[in-house]
Scaffold this motif. Structure first.
Motif, PDB file in Angstrom:
ATOM      1  N   PHE A 123      63.169  73.232  26.798  1.00  0.00           N
ATOM      2  CA  PHE A 123      64.607  73.357  26.541  1.00  0.00           C
ATOM      3  C   PHE A 123      65.001  72.581  25.282  1.00  0.00           C
ATOM      4  CE2 PHE A 123      68.682  71.055  27.059  1.00  0.00           C
ATOM      5  CZ  PHE A 123      69.542  72.121  26.815  1.00  0.00           C
ATOM      6  N   LEU A 124      64.553  71.333  25.176  1.00  0.00           N
ATOM      7  CA  LEU A 124      64.949  70.504  24.034  1.00  0.00           C
ATOM      8  C   LEU A 124      64.318  70.974  22.730  1.00  0.00           C
ATOM      9  CD1 LEU A 124      64.891  66.889  25.537  1.00  0.00           C
ATOM     10  CD2 LEU A 124      66.864  68.355  25.099  1.00  0.00           C
ATOM     11  N   ARG A 125      63.088  71.427  22.789  1.00  0.00           N
ATOM     12  CA  ARG A 125      62.405  71.837  21.551  1.00  0.00           C
ATOM     13  C   ARG A 125      62.855  73.215  21.067  1.00  0.00           C
ATOM     14  NH1 ARG A 125      58.290  68.765  19.572  1.00  0.00           N
ATOM     15  NH2 ARG A 125      57.179  67.338  20.968  1.00  0.00           N
ATOM     16  N   HIS A 126      63.047  74.137  21.986  1.00  0.00           N
ATOM     17  CA  HIS A 126      63.245  75.525  21.590  1.00  0.00           C
ATOM     18  C   HIS A 126      64.594  76.109  21.979  1.00  0.00           C
ATOM     19  CE1 HIS A 126      59.022  75.216  20.747  1.00  0.00           C
ATOM     20  NE2 HIS A 126      58.720  75.048  22.025  1.00  0.00           N
ATOM     21  N   GLY A 127      65.199  75.603  23.046  1.00  0.00           N
ATOM     22  CA  GLY A 127      66.459  76.168  23.509  1.00  0.00           C
ATOM     23  C   GLY A 127      67.681  75.471  22.958  1.00  0.00           C
ATOM     24  N   GLU A 128      67.735  74.167  23.121  1.00  0.00           N
ATOM     25  CA  GLU A 128      68.937  73.401  22.777  1.00  0.00           C
ATOM     26  C   GLU A 128      69.412  73.583  21.339  1.00  0.00           C
ATOM     27  OE1 GLU A 128      71.079  69.374  21.892  1.00  0.00           O
ATOM     28  OE2 GLU A 128      68.977  69.756  21.422  1.00  0.00           O
ATOM     29  N   ARG A 134      77.384  69.515  20.577  1.00  0.00           N
ATOM     30  CA  ARG A 134      76.768  68.360  19.936  1.00  0.00           C
ATOM     31  C   ARG A 134      75.302  68.235  20.314  1.00  0.00           C
ATOM     32  NH1 ARG A 134      79.779  62.547  19.239  1.00  0.00           N
ATOM     33  NH2 ARG A 134      78.191  61.552  17.931  1.00  0.00           N
ATOM     34  N   ARG A 135      74.439  68.277  19.331  1.00  0.00           N
ATOM     35  CA  ARG A 135      73.008  68.162  19.551  1.00  0.00           C
ATOM     36  C   ARG A 135      72.642  66.751  20.006  1.00  0.00           C
ATOM     37  NH1 ARG A 135      69.456  70.961  16.459  1.00  0.00           N
ATOM     38  NH2 ARG A 135      67.919  69.766  17.655  1.00  0.00           N
ATOM     39  N   LEU A 136      71.571  66.664  20.769  1.00  0.00           N
ATOM     40  CA  LEU A 136      71.079  65.366  21.215  1.00  0.00           C
ATOM     41  C   LEU A 136      70.176  64.753  20.158  1.00  0.00           C
ATOM     42  CD1 LEU A 136      70.094  66.293  24.877  1.00  0.00           C
ATOM     43  CD2 LEU A 136      72.086  64.961  24.170  1.00  0.00           C
ATOM     44  N   PRO A 137      70.406  63.486  19.794  1.00  0.00           N
ATOM     45  CA  PRO A 137      69.489  62.835  18.860  1.00  0.00           C
ATOM     46  C   PRO A 137      68.199  62.435  19.558  1.00  0.00           C
ATOM     47  CG  PRO A 137      71.160  61.280  19.592  1.00  0.00           C
ATOM     48  CD  PRO A 137      71.521  62.612  20.199  1.00  0.00           C
ATOM     49  N   CYS A 138      67.178  62.167  18.776  1.00  0.00           N
ATOM     50  CA  CYS A 138      65.921  61.642  19.316  1.00  0.00           C
ATOM     51  C   CYS A 138      65.996  60.126  19.298  1.00  0.00           C
ATOM     52  CB  CYS A 138      64.728  62.106  18.474  1.00  0.00           C
ATOM     53  SG  CYS A 138      64.370  63.865  18.597  1.00  0.00           S
ATOM     54  N   TRP A 140      65.971  56.219  22.012  1.00  0.00           N
ATOM     55  CA  TRP A 140      66.172  55.617  23.327  1.00  0.00           C
ATOM     56  C   TRP A 140      67.638  55.574  23.734  1.00  0.00           C
ATOM     57  CZ3 TRP A 140      62.270  55.703  26.293  1.00  0.00           C
ATOM     58  CH2 TRP A 140      60.978  55.499  25.819  1.00  0.00           C
ATOM     59  N   GLN A 141      68.562  55.906  22.808  1.00  0.00           N
ATOM     60  CA  GLN A 141      69.972  55.964  23.198  1.00  0.00           C
ATOM     61  C   GLN A 141      70.263  57.179  24.064  1.00  0.00           C
ATOM     62  OE1 GLN A 141      68.739  56.846  20.271  1.00  0.00           O
ATOM     63  NE2 GLN A 141      70.218  57.885  18.931  1.00  0.00           N
ATOM     64  N   VAL A 142      69.291  58.093  24.158  1.00  0.00           N
ATOM     65  CA  VAL A 142      69.426  59.292  24.982  1.00  0.00           C
ATOM     66  C   VAL A 142      68.427  59.222  26.138  1.00  0.00           C
ATOM     67  CG1 VAL A 142      69.029  61.784  25.048  1.00  0.00           C
ATOM     68  CG2 VAL A 142      70.309  60.779  23.161  1.00  0.00           C
ATOM     69  N   THR A 143      68.937  59.325  27.352  1.00  0.00           N
ATOM     70  CA  THR A 143      68.081  59.368  28.537  1.00  0.00           C
ATOM     71  C   THR A 143      68.369  60.669  29.289  1.00  0.00           C
ATOM     72  OG1 THR A 143      69.656  58.298  30.047  1.00  0.00           O
ATOM     73  CG2 THR A 143      68.254  56.847  28.689  1.00  0.00           C
ATOM     74  N   SER A 144      67.829  60.765  30.479  1.00  0.00           N
ATOM     75  CA  SER A 144      68.033  61.978  31.276  1.00  0.00           C
ATOM     76  C   SER A 144      69.499  62.208  31.619  1.00  0.00           C
ATOM     77  CB  SER A 144      67.197  61.917  32.557  1.00  0.00           C
ATOM     78  OG  SER A 144      67.473  60.742  33.304  1.00  0.00           O
ATOM     79  N   ASP A 145      70.338  61.164  31.591  1.00  0.00           N
ATOM     80  CA  ASP A 145      71.773  61.352  31.828  1.00  0.00           C
ATOM     81  C   ASP A 145      72.370  62.282  30.774  1.00  0.00           C
ATOM     82  OD1 ASP A 145      71.928  59.603  34.067  1.00  0.00           O
ATOM     83  OD2 ASP A 145      72.047  57.873  32.724  1.00  0.00           O
ATOM     84  N   SER A 146      72.158  61.948  29.503  1.00  0.00           N
ATOM     85  CA  SER A 146      72.694  62.769  28.419  1.00  0.00           C
ATOM     86  C   SER A 146      72.025  64.130  28.361  1.00  0.00           C
ATOM     87  CB  SER A 146      72.529  62.052  27.074  1.00  0.00           C
ATOM     88  OG  SER A 146      73.529  61.062  26.910  1.00  0.00           O
ATOM     89  N   ILE A 147      70.744  64.176  28.667  1.00  0.00           N
ATOM     90  CA  ILE A 147      70.048  65.464  28.654  1.00  0.00           C
ATOM     91  C   ILE A 147      70.639  66.387  29.716  1.00  0.00           C
ATOM     92  CG2 ILE A 147      67.838  66.605  29.094  1.00  0.00           C
ATOM     93  CD1 ILE A 147      66.514  64.075  27.840  1.00  0.00           C
ATOM     94  N   ALA A 148      70.885  65.854  30.921  1.00  0.00           N
ATOM     95  CA  ALA A 148      71.496  66.654  31.976  1.00  0.00           C
ATOM     96  C   ALA A 148      72.898  67.104  31.579  1.00  0.00           C
ATOM     97  CB  ALA A 148      71.537  65.867  33.284  1.00  0.00           C
ATOM     98  N   ALA A 149      73.642  66.238  30.897  1.00  0.00           N
ATOM     99  CA  ALA A 149      74.981  66.607  30.450  1.00  0.00           C
ATOM    100  C   ALA A 149      74.920  67.740  29.425  1.00  0.00           C
ATOM    101  CB  ALA A 149      75.691  65.396  29.863  1.00  0.00           C
ATOM    102  N   ARG A 150      73.955  67.685  28.522  1.00  0.00           N
ATOM    103  CA  ARG A 150      73.794  68.758  27.529  1.00  0.00           C
ATOM    104  C   ARG A 150      73.405  70.067  28.212  1.00  0.00           C
ATOM    105  NH1 ARG A 150      75.131  71.704  23.286  1.00  0.00           N
ATOM    106  NH2 ARG A 150      73.441  72.143  21.812  1.00  0.00           N
ATOM    107  N   VAL A 151      72.523  70.006  29.203  1.00  0.00           N
ATOM    108  CA  VAL A 151      72.157  71.201  29.958  1.00  0.00           C
ATOM    109  C   VAL A 151      73.394  71.778  30.640  1.00  0.00           C
ATOM    110  CG1 VAL A 151      70.841  72.067  31.935  1.00  0.00           C
ATOM    111  CG2 VAL A 151      69.763  70.503  30.313  1.00  0.00           C
ATOM    112  N   ALA A 152      74.207  70.910  31.245  1.00  0.00           N
ATOM    113  CA  ALA A 152      75.417  71.367  31.926  1.00  0.00           C
ATOM    114  C   ALA A 152      76.377  72.034  30.957  1.00  0.00           C
ATOM    115  CB  ALA A 152      76.100  70.199  32.625  1.00  0.00           C
ATOM    116  N   ALA A 153      76.504  71.483  29.747  1.00  0.00           N
ATOM    117  CA  ALA A 153      77.391  72.073  28.751  1.00  0.00           C
ATOM    118  C   ALA A 153      76.875  73.439  28.297  1.00  0.00           C
ATOM    119  CB  ALA A 153      77.533  71.127  27.560  1.00  0.00           C
TER     120      ALA A 153
END
Length: 217
Positions: A123-128, A134-138, A140-153
């Motif tokens: 998802f992060l490499r090819h889908g997102e 708003r794209r997720l940066p690479c 440690w400021q991004v964990t599974s919390d933000s990843i789940a929020a991006r998936v939900a959006a």
């Protein structure tokens, strides 16, 4: 070559995105407890995003020790999430491992209490990158919390639920996104990642009563 315009996923049915904290992987009877909580929720298709837990913590320690190059630590932590997700997919009867967050929209049976576990790295490499928002940066400021929020959006989910190991606030109280981040109860990027979401709940899955709190902008 023409650049493709960013798109938004049009879901085939309403869904709930559920982030299962990696800290819950050592909860005895996790599969049964998760089933119990899901059964008590309003009927929706459920898409699970599983945190990296102790595996991601070990990657962080290795990164601090060896200063891994570029975004190597980020992607190793993402793979830790997928390893945990694969394990969880075998703990809950009927859970289905899917390679990207759009797969469930192509399933004509998607409805009710259907349950998927998302493979996060594809998802992060090819889908997102192909989706609006708003794209997720690479980092440690991004964990599974933000990843789940991006998936939900991306999925235009009806709600995002964060399943945790502790209570962030008194049961029934509301907690702002910024306050949750300042308490380090969610990652620092979460307020930006979740800003477009209409409904966010946090639940202590270790609590027999499943104490929960509403997260608000």
């Amino acid at each position: 070559m023409h650049n493709r315009s960013p798109r938004q996923l049009a879901p085939a049915c309403a869904c709930r995105v559920v982030k299962v904290g990696g800290s819950l992987l050592d909860l005895p009877g996790l599969g049964h407890t998760l089933q119990t909580w899901l059964a008590a929720q309003p009927p929706l298709a459920n898409l699970l995003v599983v945190g990296g837990g102790t595996l991601a913590d070990q990657v962080r320690r290795l990164d601090q020790l060896y200063h891994l190059p570029g975004d190597a630590a980020h992607w190793l932590a993402i793979r830790a999430m997928d390893l945990n997700g694969y394990v969880l997919s075998h703990l809950v009867p009927g859970a289905r491992w899917i390679p990207d967050c759009t797969a469930w929209t192509r399933d004509p049976t998607a409805a009710g209490q259907e349950l998927w576990v998302l493979a996060v790295e594809p998802f992060l490499r090819h889908g997102e990158p192909a989706f609006r928002g708003r794209r997720l940066p690479c980092g440690w400021q991004v964990t599974s919390d933000s990843i789940a929020a991006r998936v939900a959006a991306v999925c235009q989910a009806t709600e995002l639920v964060l399943l945790k190991s502790v209570d962030p606030a008194p049961q029934g109280a509301a907690l702002s996104l910024s306050r949750a981040a300042s308490l380090q109860w969610v990652d620092e990027f979460f307020p930006a990642s979740a800003e477009s979401l209409q409904r966010i709940r946090a639940v202590n899955l270790r609590d027999p009563a499943f104490a929960e709190v509403r997260l608000t902008a």
